[in-house]
Scaffold this motif. Structure first.
Motif, PDB file in Angstrom:
ATOM      1  N   SER A  14       0.777  -1.285  -0.020  1.00 21.06           N
ATOM      2  CA  SER A  14       0.184  -0.021  -0.161  1.00 21.06           C
ATOM      3  C   SER A  14       0.755   1.334  -0.060  1.00 21.06           C
ATOM      4  O   SER A  14       0.255   2.398  -0.424  1.00 21.06           O
ATOM      5  N   ASP A  16       1.894   3.229   2.570  1.00 20.44           N
ATOM      6  CA  ASP A  16       1.029   4.205   3.043  1.00 20.44           C
ATOM      7  C   ASP A  16       1.598   4.655   4.362  1.00 20.44           C
ATOM      8  O   ASP A  16       1.110   4.440   5.180  1.00 20.44           O
ATOM      9  N   GLY A  45      -5.515  -1.487  -2.242  1.00 15.06           N
ATOM     10  CA  GLY A  45      -5.553  -1.586  -0.811  1.00 15.06           C
ATOM     11  C   GLY A  45      -5.252  -2.895  -0.709  1.00 15.06           C
ATOM     12  O   GLY A  45      -5.202  -3.800  -1.709  1.00 15.06           O
ATOM     13  N   ASN A  46      -4.783  -3.269   0.560  1.00 19.64           N
ATOM     14  CA  ASN A  46      -4.451  -4.524   1.240  1.00 19.64           C
ATOM     15  C   ASN A  46      -5.739  -5.172   1.823  1.00 19.64           C
ATOM     16  O   ASN A  46      -6.043  -4.879   3.002  1.00 19.64           O
TER      17      ASN A  46
END
Length: 197
Positions: A14, A16, A45-46
């Motif tokens: 991701s 992030d 997304g994960n």
């Protein structure tokens, strides 16, 4: 982006946010595994994470700011292909790029819980896997269910540069100088700013 005969490492996540630790293991993977390129697959997304990541465009911009290297591509291929699971992404890439040899890259922390990934055994039997040490996860990774299940397919670290030319299943664990950073900790500290933020 790729031609037959190339060996391309794939680092998915991701991102992030993307950080210096990601850049560090990417440079190490290029060196250690003899890769022609590394593609960062910034995922939509994960499925294993409970909350959604920041918007994809922000994470892509952050990744490009962190990882500047002529042999590294920051990509939103999964979003464009409509895949969220690694096995589906790999199948799609192998169909799109016949003759390209892909190597899935992961940290030892991911190897420790790899058996929770959808179709993890398919991944191990269809692409070589390069595992890079992560702070505090080396032993857990090397003794994980996936490592034990595919113990006979382990490539010695001294032969790491051959990994991309090995037939799957083949995986290699390499120790690298550590950079103790994680996206989770960075988000928790709140000490990063998204581009434009």
């Amino acid at each position: 982006m790729a031609r037959a005969g190339m060996v391309i490492g794939l680092l998915g996540g991701s991102f992030d946010p993307a950080h210096a630790g990601h850049a560090h293991i990417t440079r190490e993977a290029l060196k250690r595994f003899g890769l022609d390129r590394v593609w960062w697959l910034v995922s939509p997304g994960n499925p294993l994470k409970p909350r959604g990541p920041a918007p994809l465009a922000e994470r892509m911009a952050q990744a490009r700011a962190v990882m500047r290297h002529p042999r590294v591509v920051i990509s939103d291929l999964e979003a464009r292909m409509g895949t969220r699971l690694t096995a589906d992404t790999l199948q799609g890439l192998q169909a799109r790029y016949p003759g390209v040899r892909f190597v899935w890259l992961m940290g030892a922390d991911n190897l420790a819980q790899f058996h929770r990934w959808d179709r993890w055994q398919w991944i191990m039997t269809h692409v070589p896997v390069g595992v890079l040490a992560r702070p505090g996860a080396g032993v857990r990774g090397r003794t994980s269910r996936a490592a034990q299940s595919f113990a006979g397919a382990r490539v010695p670290g001294a032969l790491a540069e051959t990994l991309g030319r090995q037939a799957a299943p083949a995986w290699c664990f390499v120790d690298v100088p550590m950079v103790d950073l994680s996206s989770t900790e960075i988000r928790a500290r709140g000490d990063w700013r998204r581009p434009g933020g």
